[in-house]
Design a protein around this motif. Structure first.
Motif, PDB file in Angstrom:
ATOM      1  N   GLN A  44       0.822  -1.210   0.000  1.00 55.70           N
ATOM      2  CA  GLN A  44       0.000   0.000   0.000  1.00 55.70           C
ATOM      3  C   GLN A  44       0.857   1.262   0.000  1.00 55.70           C
ATOM      4  OE1 GLN A  44      -3.208   0.306  -0.490  1.00 55.70           O
ATOM      5  NE2 GLN A  44      -3.473  -1.918  -0.610  1.00 55.70           N
ATOM      6  N   ALA A  45       2.023   1.203   0.680  1.00 60.87           N
ATOM      7  CA  ALA A  45       2.925   2.355   0.697  1.00 60.87           C
ATOM      8  C   ALA A  45       3.488   2.623  -0.696  1.00 60.87           C
ATOM      9  CB  ALA A  45       4.051   2.126   1.703  1.00 60.87           C
ATOM     10  N   TRP A  46       3.833   1.556  -1.414  1.00 58.61           N
ATOM     11  CA  TRP A  46       4.313   1.707  -2.789  1.00 58.61           C
ATOM     12  C   TRP A  46       3.208   2.256  -3.692  1.00 58.61           C
ATOM     13  CZ3 TRP A  46       8.920   1.924  -4.842  1.00 58.61           C
ATOM     14  CH2 TRP A  46      10.006   1.307  -4.202  1.00 58.61           C
ATOM     15  N   LEU A  47       1.998   1.725  -3.551  1.00 55.67           N
ATOM     16  CA  LEU A  47       0.884   2.185  -4.380  1.00 55.67           C
ATOM     17  C   LEU A  47       0.593   3.668  -4.131  1.00 55.67           C
ATOM     18  CD1 LEU A  47      -1.531  -0.884  -4.155  1.00 55.67           C
ATOM     19  CD2 LEU A  47      -0.252  -0.106  -6.157  1.00 55.67           C
ATOM     20  N   ALA A  48       0.738   4.095  -2.869  1.00 57.39           N
ATOM     21  CA  ALA A  48       0.527   5.507  -2.546  1.00 57.39           C
ATOM     22  C   ALA A  48       1.587   6.373  -3.221  1.00 57.39           C
ATOM     23  CB  ALA A  48       0.561   5.712  -1.032  1.00 57.39           C
ATOM     24  N   LEU A  49       2.839   5.910  -3.254  1.00 60.75           N
ATOM     25  CA  LEU A  49       3.909   6.657  -3.914  1.00 60.75           C
ATOM     26  C   LEU A  49       3.653   6.756  -5.416  1.00 60.75           C
ATOM     27  CD1 LEU A  49       6.799   7.965  -3.519  1.00 60.75           C
ATOM     28  CD2 LEU A  49       7.691   5.751  -4.300  1.00 60.75           C
ATOM     29  N   ILE A  50       3.227   5.634  -6.016  1.00 65.08           N
ATOM     30  CA  ILE A  50       2.937   5.619  -7.451  1.00 65.08           C
ATOM     31  C   ILE A  50       1.799   6.578  -7.786  1.00 65.08           C
ATOM     32  CG2 ILE A  50       2.000   4.181  -9.313  1.00 65.08           C
ATOM     33  CD1 ILE A  50       3.588   1.812  -7.980  1.00 65.08           C
ATOM     34  N   GLU A  51       0.717   6.517  -7.012  1.00 62.38           N
ATOM     35  CA  GLU A  51      -0.421   7.395  -7.294  1.00 62.38           C
ATOM     36  C   GLU A  51      -0.062   8.860  -7.057  1.00 62.38           C
ATOM     37  OE1 GLU A  51      -5.070   8.139  -5.967  1.00 62.38           O
ATOM     38  OE2 GLU A  51      -4.133   6.186  -5.599  1.00 62.38           O
ATOM     39  N   LYS A  52       0.743   9.127  -6.024  1.00 59.75           N
ATOM     40  CA  LYS A  52       1.161  10.500  -5.709  1.00 59.75           C
ATOM     41  C   LYS A  52       1.841  11.167  -6.902  1.00 59.75           C
ATOM     42  CE  LYS A  52       4.366  12.897  -2.548  1.00 59.75           C
ATOM     43  NZ  LYS A  52       5.317  12.677  -1.400  1.00 59.75           N
ATOM     44  N   HIS A  53       2.680  10.410  -7.605  1.00 58.94           N
ATOM     45  CA  HIS A  53       3.475  11.005  -8.670  1.00 58.94           C
ATOM     46  C   HIS A  53       2.943  10.730 -10.078  1.00 58.94           C
ATOM     47  CE1 HIS A  53       6.552  12.526  -6.016  1.00 58.94           C
ATOM     48  NE2 HIS A  53       6.627  11.365  -5.420  1.00 58.94           N
ATOM     49  N   LEU A  54       2.267   9.590 -10.256  1.00 57.22           N
ATOM     50  CA  LEU A  54       1.834   9.208 -11.600  1.00 57.22           C
ATOM     51  C   LEU A  54       0.322   9.238 -11.781  1.00 57.22           C
ATOM     52  CD1 LEU A  54       4.265   6.190 -12.219  1.00 57.22           C
ATOM     53  CD2 LEU A  54       4.592   8.605 -12.815  1.00 57.22           C
ATOM     54  N   GLY A  55      -0.405   9.345 -10.684  1.00 57.01           N
ATOM     55  CA  GLY A  55      -1.858   9.349 -10.767  1.00 57.01           C
ATOM     56  C   GLY A  55      -2.428   7.947 -10.931  1.00 57.01           C
ATOM     57  N   LYS A  56      -3.723   7.874 -11.181  1.00 56.73           N
ATOM     58  CA  LYS A  56      -4.402   6.595 -11.392  1.00 56.73           C
ATOM     59  C   LYS A  56      -3.970   5.989 -12.728  1.00 56.73           C
ATOM     60  CE  LYS A  56      -7.338   6.897  -7.819  1.00 56.73           C
ATOM     61  NZ  LYS A  56      -7.405   5.920  -6.699  1.00 56.73           N
TER      62      LYS A  56
END
Length: 270
Positions: A44-56
């Motif tokens: 979940q921490a990785w997914l949050a980082l991905i969404e933070k910078h790359l969006g959905k």
């Protein structure tokens, strides 16, 4: 000339050494925290980082460079991207394909050099790399190549670190751990690298562009020079590191938390 180069002839170069090194590491690569993901908290921490910078994801095309055993490819797939993974090691890719098949994932994997992907122009919405930049022989050529395959407005996410320069606190932690191991108070942690590869990591590191350490500011400057815009450095990876720490010894987790690790997001101009 190194012994490895002598064994493979005069055409065997540094890129071949890097390929051989990671192929040799492939079998046990996923056993190490920080390589594979061992908890839902970390995922979940990785997914949050991905969404933070790359969006959905929303089905957008994503390229995972130096995909290895596909840990990041699977995260990108979880985030809703249509993922292609490229790696130079056929051994890594065999494991990646097997993992994707086992998990029922629709991810494409191809053999390619991250500095010369052979992918079509403007074909990806996002590119992601983890622990690749510090190994690049020619980062300027690589960043120019990544710019080429990104669509206008596409984003690049680099997750990396300086694994060369060790600060005073990290040195102290490592020295204490080594001393405790020596006197038998602390059990020596198992190494997942083949014994015959001892020293190969340092030998390769001494020859790559960032042999003195891949500092975030230096990487960001090269990205700007390659034409990327809105280059942002993010040092807030604490949630990922905390989740990983639960699967590491106290000393190793502490040392990792003291390292210069970061994410960099950059955008191709419209």
């Amino acid at each position: 000339m190194t012994a490895m180069r002598e064994n493979h002839g005069k055409n065997y170069n540094l890129r071949d050494e890097i390929k051989a090194y990671w192929s040799a590491r492939a079998e046990k690569f996923d056993l190490s925290p920080g390589h594979e993901i061992f908890s839902e908290d970390e995922r979940q921490a990785w997914l949050a980082l991905i969404e933070k910078h790359l969006g959905k994801g929303n089905g957008r095309a994503a390229l995972d460079l130096a995909s290895g055993t596909a840990v990041i490819s699977h995260l990108m797939d979880d985030a809703g991207f249509k993922v292609t993974g490229l790696d130079w090691s056929e051994t890594m890719l065999a494991l990646a394909r097997a993992k994707a098949k086992q998990r029922g994932r629709d991810i494409s994997f191809r053999v390619a050099d991250a500095e010369n992907t052979m992918e079509p122009d403007a074909s990806y919405d996002v590119i992601v790399t983890r622990h690749l930049v510090w190994t690049l022989v020619d980062p300027t050529a690589a960043f120019t190549e990544w710019m080429r395959v990104l669509k206008p407005g596409g984003k690049l996410l680099v997750v990396d670190g300086d694994f060369v320069n060790v600060g005073f606190s990290e040195k102290l932690v490592k020295k204490l751990a080594a001393w405790l191991e020596k006197i038998g108070v602390l059990k020596k942690e198992p190494s997942h690298a083949p014994p015959e590869m001892a020293g190969k990591h340092e030998e390769i590191l001494s020859q790559v562009h960032f042999s003195r350490g891949a500092r975030a500011d230096d990487v960001a400057a090269l990205l700007r020079h390659a034409g990327f815009e809105a280059v942002m450095i993010d040092h807030d990876l604490k949630k990922i590191h905390r989740a990983q720490a639960r699967h590491l010894s106290f000393f190793k987790a502490t040392a990792r938390g003291l390292q210069h690790r970061y994410a960099i997001c950059a955008t191709k101009p419209l």
